[in-house]
Design a protein around this motif. Sequence first.
Motif, PDB file in Angstrom:
ATOM      1  N   TRP A  56       0.858  -1.180   0.000  1.00 50.59           N
ATOM      2  CA  TRP A  56       0.000   0.000   0.000  1.00 50.59           C
ATOM      3  C   TRP A  56       0.892   1.228   0.000  1.00 50.59           C
ATOM      4  O   TRP A  56       1.864   1.301   0.736  1.00 50.59           O
ATOM      5  N   THR A  57       0.564   2.198  -0.826  1.00 48.00           N
ATOM      6  CA  THR A  57       1.350   3.422  -0.880  1.00 48.00           C
ATOM      7  C   THR A  57       0.436   4.633  -0.886  1.00 48.00           C
ATOM      8  O   THR A  57      -0.727   4.557  -1.262  1.00 48.00           O
ATOM      9  N   HIS A  58       1.001   5.735  -0.468  1.00 46.43           N
ATOM     10  CA  HIS A  58       0.292   7.010  -0.517  1.00 46.43           C
ATOM     11  C   HIS A  58       1.334   8.104  -0.642  1.00 46.43           C
ATOM     12  O   HIS A  58       2.418   8.007  -0.076  1.00 46.43           O
ATOM     13  N   THR A  59       1.008   9.122  -1.396  1.00 43.23           N
ATOM     14  CA  THR A  59       1.930  10.234  -1.588  1.00 43.23           C
ATOM     15  C   THR A  59       1.159  11.547  -1.554  1.00 43.23           C
ATOM     16  O   THR A  59      -0.046  11.571  -1.774  1.00 43.23           O
ATOM     17  N   GLY A  60       1.868  12.590  -1.261  1.00 40.93           N
ATOM     18  CA  GLY A  60       1.256  13.912  -1.254  1.00 40.93           C
ATOM     19  C   GLY A  60       2.349  14.960  -1.157  1.00 40.93           C
ATOM     20  O   GLY A  60       3.510  14.644  -0.965  1.00 40.93           O
ATOM     21  N   GLY A  61       1.961  16.186  -1.299  1.00 45.93           N
ATOM     22  CA  GLY A  61       2.959  17.235  -1.197  1.00 45.93           C
ATOM     23  C   GLY A  61       2.381  18.582  -1.577  1.00 45.93           C
ATOM     24  O   GLY A  61       1.189  18.721  -1.849  1.00 45.93           O
ATOM     25  N   GLY A  62       3.238  19.542  -1.576  1.00 49.68           N
ATOM     26  CA  GLY A  62       2.869  20.904  -1.928  1.00 49.68           C
ATOM     27  C   GLY A  62       4.077  21.583  -2.529  1.00 49.68           C
ATOM     28  O   GLY A  62       5.028  20.941  -2.946  1.00 49.68           O
ATOM     29  N   MET A  63       4.051  22.891  -2.547  1.00 42.85           N
ATOM     30  CA  MET A  63       5.171  23.649  -3.084  1.00 42.85           C
ATOM     31  C   MET A  63       6.430  23.380  -2.256  1.00 42.85           C
ATOM     32  O   MET A  63       6.492  23.735  -1.084  1.00 42.85           O
ATOM     33  N   GLY A  64       7.376  22.684  -2.865  1.00 41.33           N
ATOM     34  CA  GLY A  64       8.654  22.472  -2.205  1.00 41.33           C
ATOM     35  C   GLY A  64       8.694  21.349  -1.190  1.00 41.33           C
ATOM     36  O   GLY A  64       9.652  21.244  -0.433  1.00 41.33           O
ATOM     37  N   ASN A  65       7.679  20.499  -1.125  1.00 40.59           N
ATOM     38  CA  ASN A  65       7.747  19.362  -0.202  1.00 40.59           C
ATOM     39  C   ASN A  65       6.970  18.185  -0.777  1.00 40.59           C
ATOM     40  O   ASN A  65       6.027  18.359  -1.534  1.00 40.59           O
ATOM     41  N   THR A  66       7.426  17.001  -0.445  1.00 39.79           N
ATOM     42  CA  THR A  66       6.775  15.781  -0.888  1.00 39.79           C
ATOM     43  C   THR A  66       6.889  14.746   0.217  1.00 39.79           C
ATOM     44  O   THR A  66       7.900  14.691   0.915  1.00 39.79           O
ATOM     45  N   ALA A  67       5.851  13.946   0.373  1.00 33.90           N
ATOM     46  CA  ALA A  67       5.861  12.864   1.352  1.00 33.90           C
ATOM     47  C   ALA A  67       5.340  11.601   0.674  1.00 33.90           C
ATOM     48  O   ALA A  67       4.507  11.660  -0.233  1.00 33.90           O
ATOM     49  N   TYR A  68       5.833  10.453   1.128  1.00 38.24           N
ATOM     50  CA  TYR A  68       5.484   9.188   0.503  1.00 38.24           C
ATOM     51  C   TYR A  68       5.632   8.085   1.536  1.00 38.24           C
ATOM     52  O   TYR A  68       6.539   8.128   2.361  1.00 38.24           O
ATOM     53  N   PHE A  69       4.729   7.121   1.506  1.00 38.97           N
ATOM     54  CA  PHE A  69       4.953   5.945   2.335  1.00 38.97           C
ATOM     55  C   PHE A  69       4.641   4.691   1.553  1.00 38.97           C
ATOM     56  O   PHE A  69       3.816   4.675   0.660  1.00 38.97           O
ATOM     57  N   ILE A  70       5.389   3.649   1.888  1.00 34.47           N
ATOM     58  CA  ILE A  70       5.195   2.309   1.344  1.00 34.47           C
ATOM     59  C   ILE A  70       4.977   1.398   2.539  1.00 34.47           C
ATOM     60  O   ILE A  70       5.755   1.421   3.491  1.00 34.47           O
ATOM     61  N   CYS A  71       3.946   0.605   2.480  1.00 32.79           N
ATOM     62  CA  CYS A  71       3.633  -0.306   3.570  1.00 32.79           C
ATOM     63  C   CYS A  71       3.469  -1.713   3.007  1.00 32.79           C
ATOM     64  O   CYS A  71       2.673  -1.919   2.089  1.00 32.79           O
ATOM     65  N   ALA A  72       4.232  -2.665   3.526  1.00 34.57           N
ATOM     66  CA  ALA A  72       4.132  -4.069   3.137  1.00 34.57           C
ATOM     67  C   ALA A  72       3.685  -4.846   4.373  1.00 34.57           C
ATOM     68  O   ALA A  72       4.512  -5.243   5.197  1.00 34.57           O
ATOM     69  N   PRO A  73       2.374  -5.042   4.551  1.00 38.66           N
ATOM     70  CA  PRO A  73       1.874  -5.617   5.799  1.00 38.66           C
ATOM     71  C   PRO A  73       2.365  -7.029   6.100  1.00 38.66           C
ATOM     72  O   PRO A  73       2.627  -7.345   7.255  1.00 38.66           O
ATOM     73  N   ARG A  74       2.514  -7.879   5.091  1.00 40.13           N
ATOM     74  CA  ARG A  74       2.988  -9.249   5.361  1.00 40.13           C
ATOM     75  C   ARG A  74       4.427  -9.256   5.845  1.00 40.13           C
ATOM     76  O   ARG A  74       4.831 -10.120   6.609  1.00 40.13           O
ATOM     77  N   ALA A  75       5.207  -8.285   5.376  1.00 40.82           N
ATOM     78  CA  ALA A  75       6.598  -8.157   5.815  1.00 40.82           C
ATOM     79  C   ALA A  75       6.692  -7.362   7.114  1.00 40.82           C
ATOM     80  O   ALA A  75       7.773  -7.229   7.672  1.00 40.82           O
ATOM     81  N   ARG A  76       5.549  -6.823   7.586  1.00 41.51           N
ATOM     82  CA  ARG A  76       5.498  -5.996   8.791  1.00 41.51           C
ATOM     83  C   ARG A  76       6.497  -4.842   8.696  1.00 41.51           C
ATOM     84  O   ARG A  76       7.208  -4.515   9.648  1.00 41.51           O
ATOM     85  N   SER A  77       6.531  -4.216   7.509  1.00 38.20           N
ATOM     86  CA  SER A  77       7.490  -3.149   7.263  1.00 38.20           C
ATOM     87  C   SER A  77       6.830  -1.978   6.555  1.00 38.20           C
ATOM     88  O   SER A  77       5.924  -2.158   5.755  1.00 38.20           O
ATOM     89  N   ALA A  78       7.318  -0.807   6.869  1.00 35.97           N
ATOM     90  CA  ALA A  78       6.868   0.405   6.203  1.00 35.97           C
ATOM     91  C   ALA A  78       8.041   1.374   6.110  1.00 35.97           C
ATOM     92  O   ALA A  78       8.934   1.367   6.958  1.00 35.97           O
ATOM     93  N   ILE A  79       8.019   2.182   5.078  1.00 31.63           N
ATOM     94  CA  ILE A  79       9.028   3.224   4.897  1.00 31.63           C
ATOM     95  C   ILE A  79       8.293   4.537   4.690  1.00 31.63           C
ATOM     96  O   ILE A  79       7.338   4.607   3.923  1.00 31.63           O
ATOM     97  N   VAL A  80       8.736   5.567   5.381  1.00 31.25           N
ATOM     98  CA  VAL A  80       8.185   6.908   5.231  1.00 31.25           C
ATOM     99  C   VAL A  80       9.296   7.806   4.698  1.00 31.25           C
ATOM    100  O   VAL A  80      10.397   7.826   5.244  1.00 31.25           O
ATOM    101  N   LEU A  81       9.008   8.525   3.619  1.00 29.07           N
ATOM    102  CA  LEU A  81       9.970   9.452   3.028  1.00 29.07           C
ATOM    103  C   LEU A  81       9.366  10.852   3.036  1.00 29.07           C
ATOM    104  O   LEU A  81       8.210  11.030   2.661  1.00 29.07           O
ATOM    105  N   VAL A  82      10.143  11.806   3.455  1.00 30.68           N
ATOM    106  CA  VAL A  82       9.722  13.201   3.424  1.00 30.68           C
ATOM    107  C   VAL A  82      10.899  14.007   2.879  1.00 30.68           C
ATOM    108  O   VAL A  82      12.036  13.796   3.285  1.00 30.68           O
TER     109      VAL A  82
END
Length: 108
Positions: A56-82
């Motif tokens: 599952w992923t989601h992204t968003g942002g505005g002028m000069g910023n971006t955020a993103y996350f990747i979630c792999a529930p079976r691996a019990r792992s997520a990454i958040v990038l800003v």
Amino acid sequence: IEDFARFAAAYLGGVRAVLPPPTFAQVVTPHVATGEGKSAYGYGIYVDEGRHGPVWTHTGGGMGNTAYFICAPRARSAIVLVANSSKYNGWFDVRTATEEAFLGSRLF
């Protein structure tokens, strides 16, 4: 970033504190094809299949910023990038590198 990390952690736990399980299941169920590879859109979340199962992923942002996350529930792992960057200032390269490292390939 702490709020976004809590958001990703909540997804790993099925968001039980906020949504009933049947509602959460609908959020992460593919409803509409995005036209970008095998990616589909659930309710507010992209739903893909990676080497760890559902992703599952989601992204968003505005002028000069971006955020993103990747979630792999079976691996019990997520990454958040800003980043203090828009998607036009190298952001896509960072996202692609993260997907390839975490999932084994680019999602779309």
